[in-house]
Design an enzyme around this catalytic site. Structure first.
Site, PDB file in Angstrom:
ATOM      1  N   LYS A  79       0.847  -1.195   0.000  1.00  0.00           N
ATOM      2  CA  LYS A  79       0.000   0.000   0.000  1.00  0.00           C
ATOM      3  C   LYS A  79       0.885   1.248   0.000  1.00  0.00           C
ATOM      4  O   LYS A  79       1.917   1.266   0.673  1.00  0.00           O
ATOM      5  CB  LYS A  79      -0.903  -0.025   1.238  1.00  0.00           C
ATOM      6  CG  LYS A  79      -1.946   1.090   1.264  1.00  0.00           C
ATOM      7  CD  LYS A  79      -2.873   0.937   2.466  1.00  0.00           C
ATOM      8  CE  LYS A  79      -3.889   2.048   2.575  1.00  0.00           C
ATOM      9  NZ  LYS A  79      -4.779   1.892   3.744  1.00  0.00           N
ATOM     10  N   SER A 154      -9.698   1.946   2.886  1.00  0.00           N
ATOM     11  CA  SER A 154      -8.835   2.648   1.972  1.00  0.00           C
ATOM     12  C   SER A 154      -7.797   1.758   1.262  1.00  0.00           C
ATOM     13  O   SER A 154      -7.221   2.183   0.272  1.00  0.00           O
ATOM     14  CB  SER A 154      -8.088   3.744   2.733  1.00  0.00           C
ATOM     15  OG  SER A 154      -7.250   3.180   3.733  1.00  0.00           O
ATOM     16  N   SER A 178      -9.806  -0.329   7.150  1.00  0.00           N
ATOM     17  CA  SER A 178      -9.271  -0.261   5.782  1.00  0.00           C
ATOM     18  C   SER A 178      -8.559  -1.497   5.255  1.00  0.00           C
ATOM     19  O   SER A 178      -8.193  -1.533   4.081  1.00  0.00           O
ATOM     20  CB  SER A 178      -8.332   0.934   5.665  1.00  0.00           C
ATOM     21  OG  SER A 178      -9.091   2.102   5.548  1.00  0.00           O
TER      22      SER A 178
HETATM   23  N1  GLN Z   1     -13.100   4.226   6.274  1.00  0.00           N
HETATM   24  C1  GLN Z   1     -12.479   4.664   7.468  1.00  0.00           C
HETATM   25  C2  GLN Z   1     -12.120   6.114   7.353  1.00  0.00           C
HETATM   26  O1  GLN Z   1     -12.434   6.673   6.374  1.00  0.00           O
HETATM   27  C3  GLN Z   1     -11.294   3.818   7.774  1.00  0.00           C
HETATM   28  C4  GLN Z   1     -10.042   4.255   7.141  1.00  0.00           C
HETATM   29  C5  GLN Z   1      -8.867   3.398   7.499  1.00  0.00           C
HETATM   30  O2  GLN Z   1      -8.981   2.376   8.145  1.00  0.00           O
HETATM   31  N2  GLN Z   1      -7.697   3.857   7.066  1.00  0.00           N
HETATM   32  O3  GLN Z   1     -11.555   6.700   8.233  1.00  0.00           O
END
Ligand code: GLN
Length: 489
Positions: A79, A154, A178
């Protein structure tokens, strides 16, 4: 045999039996990326030529018996918020479009020690803020099960790359879901480790008290193997716990007899899609048939988790992202009259709108007039959430919930509605708030053929328990034999 269909442990088997060479494996993945990347758009950067060069060297060394090691030459995708020396780490932001990392994250050092070869850096929501990978500055990644749908986020690039066989496994990061949510949307396995198990050194911080790096893989055994490599005490990360190193593959017993599973009824309430619920209920029945003891219970504070998460995550983000100021390694605006304008214009032009929304929200909840009402309150609720989980783990070994309230949604359907996007995190955020480990594994598909994920939550540092529970279900259910993205063929 299609090389890119194989899991990592299957690749290892073939390497050991000399049915495949490291070069053949790397070339197969490079060809696959050339073929599928134009449609899936999972990568921000690829290093295919370098990867082939490295593979050649690894193979020569193996032949000359100068190198051994069960992972030598296995490819991976990373990532793009994890630093890799000498390569771009963009966090999918214009702010870091040209940032070249001067050092390796600890997890990258761990991979390099094993001679694992990175094929490239994977797309994500900008600074890991989002749940669909649509907030990337560069591109929108597609879900390999249906190219009109999002891969989740994400870590959407990581999940889509694994699901479309462009990498055998990948690293993602999870602050509020994410790793698990994209894994569930793409029909693969995603493990968020206990806070403190994997070093965060070299991970570009979003919300430091919630962030963890973890594996996204085709099956549970691969997740256990990748966790073995990256779970390591690190002095460079003060939140890294110094616990005894374990072999997580040893816990995969394919047996859940007597395992106590708690099913929190709040996670099956209104707002959870019916097909998701029905599939989860079927999986729960199957666990009972396999010998687990299942009981419904109430996890009362679950309803506050989302608000708590967004206050804490935004507060920490507003502080962490202060370093991107246009002065040092970031994007800098072209024209400015003074220092203040340089900061203002660089940040206004360099960040996307979701990131700005969170910085503003975070600054607001930390400001002197509102700190007590929002930030302090959220920290207090955080303690209540932890206490509730502690109480639940006195009774249960594993807590079983859906990973996400719905299956993957259409590209564009939520990207202009932040609240709706935040609601999609309802099942995952409390795990980060409490610092617990959670795994998502596929447990079926809906009537349109989109994968559904099941989340298994464990007590702190009890990765073995959830890995074994996940493995036992996987061995029985055989998702990968039954379902494949049509696109794979
Ligand atoms: N969807 C969540 C957010 O927008 C989680 C993001 C994440 O785990 N990096 O914060």
């Amino acid at each position: 045999m299609n090389i890119t269909d194989l899991t990592v442990h299957e690749l290892q088997e073939k390497l050991k039996n000399k049915e495949l060479t490291v070069t053949e494996i790397t070339n197969a993945y490079c060809d696959r990326i050339k073929e599928k990347e134009p449609e899936v758009a999972a990568f921000i950067t690829t290093y295919l030529d370098e990867a082939k060069e490295k593979a050649k060297k690894v193979e020569e060394k193996i032949q000359k018996k100068e190198m051994t090691g069960e992972f030598a030459g296995i490819p991976i995708g990373i990532k793009d918020n994890i630093c890799m020396k000498g390569t771009k780490t963009t966090c999918a932001s214009k702010m870091l479009e040209n940032f070249i990392s001067p050092y390796d994250a600890t997890v990258i050092e761990n991979l390099k020690e094993k001679n694992i070869i990175s094929l490239g850096k994977l797309n994500m929501d900008e600074f890991a803020m989002g749940g669909s990978t649509e907030y990337s500055y560069f591109k929108k990644t597609k879900n390999p099960w249906n190219l009109n749908k999002v891969p989740g986020g994400s870590s959407g690039g990581s999940a889509a790359a694994v699901a479309s066989n462009m990498v055998p496994w990948a690293l993602g990061t999870d602050t509020g879901g994410s790793i698990r949510q994209p894994a569930s949307f793409c029909g693969v396995v995603g493990l968020k480790p206990t806070y403190g198990l994997v070093s965060r050194y070299g991970l570009v911080a979003f919300a430091s008290s919630l962030d963890q790096i973890g594996p996204i893989t085709k099956d549970v055994q691969d997740a256990a193997m990748l966790l073995n490599i990256i779970a390591d005490h690190d002095e460079k990360d003060t939140t890294s716990e110094d616990i005894e190193k374990k072999d997580y593959t040893k816990c995969l017993k394919n047996d859940v007899k007597g395992l106590k599973i708690g099913v929190p009824k709040e996670f099956y309430a209104e707002g959870i899609n019916k097909e998701v619920k029905d599939t989860l209920y079927k999986s729960i029945e199957r666990y009972k048939e396999l010998g687990a003891e299942v009981e419904e219970f109430s996890l009362d504070v679950a309803k506050y988790s989302l608000a708590t998460y967004y206050i804490i995550a935004c507060a920490e983000a507003s502080s962490n992202l202060g370093r991107f100021d246009g002065i040092r390694y970031t994007y800098r605006t072209k024209e400015y009259k003074n220092l203040k304008e340089l900061y203002k214009k660089s940040r206004s032009e360099g960040f996307g709108s979701e990131v700005k929304r969170r910085i503003i929200l975070g600054t607001y909840v930390l400001s002197s007039g509102y700190y007590d009402a929002y930030y302090k309150k959220a920290q207090q609720v955080r303690t209540l959430v932890m206490n509730e989980f502690n109480k639940a783990f006195e009774k249960y070994d594993v807590i079983l919930t859906p990973t996400s309230p719905t299956v993957s949604f259409d590209i564009g359907s939520k990207s202009n509605n932040p609240l709706e996007m935040y609601l999609a995190d309802i099942c995952t955020v409390s795990v980060n708030i409490a610092g617990l480990p959670g795994i998502s594994i596929p447990c079926g598909v809906d009537s349109k053929g989109m994968p559904i994920g099941m989340q298994l939550i464990g007590n702190r540092f009890k990765e073995e328990t959830i890995l074994n529970a996940a493995y036992t279900f996987e061995q029985d259910f055989k998702f990968r034999e039954k379902y494949q993205p049509k696109f794979i063929k």
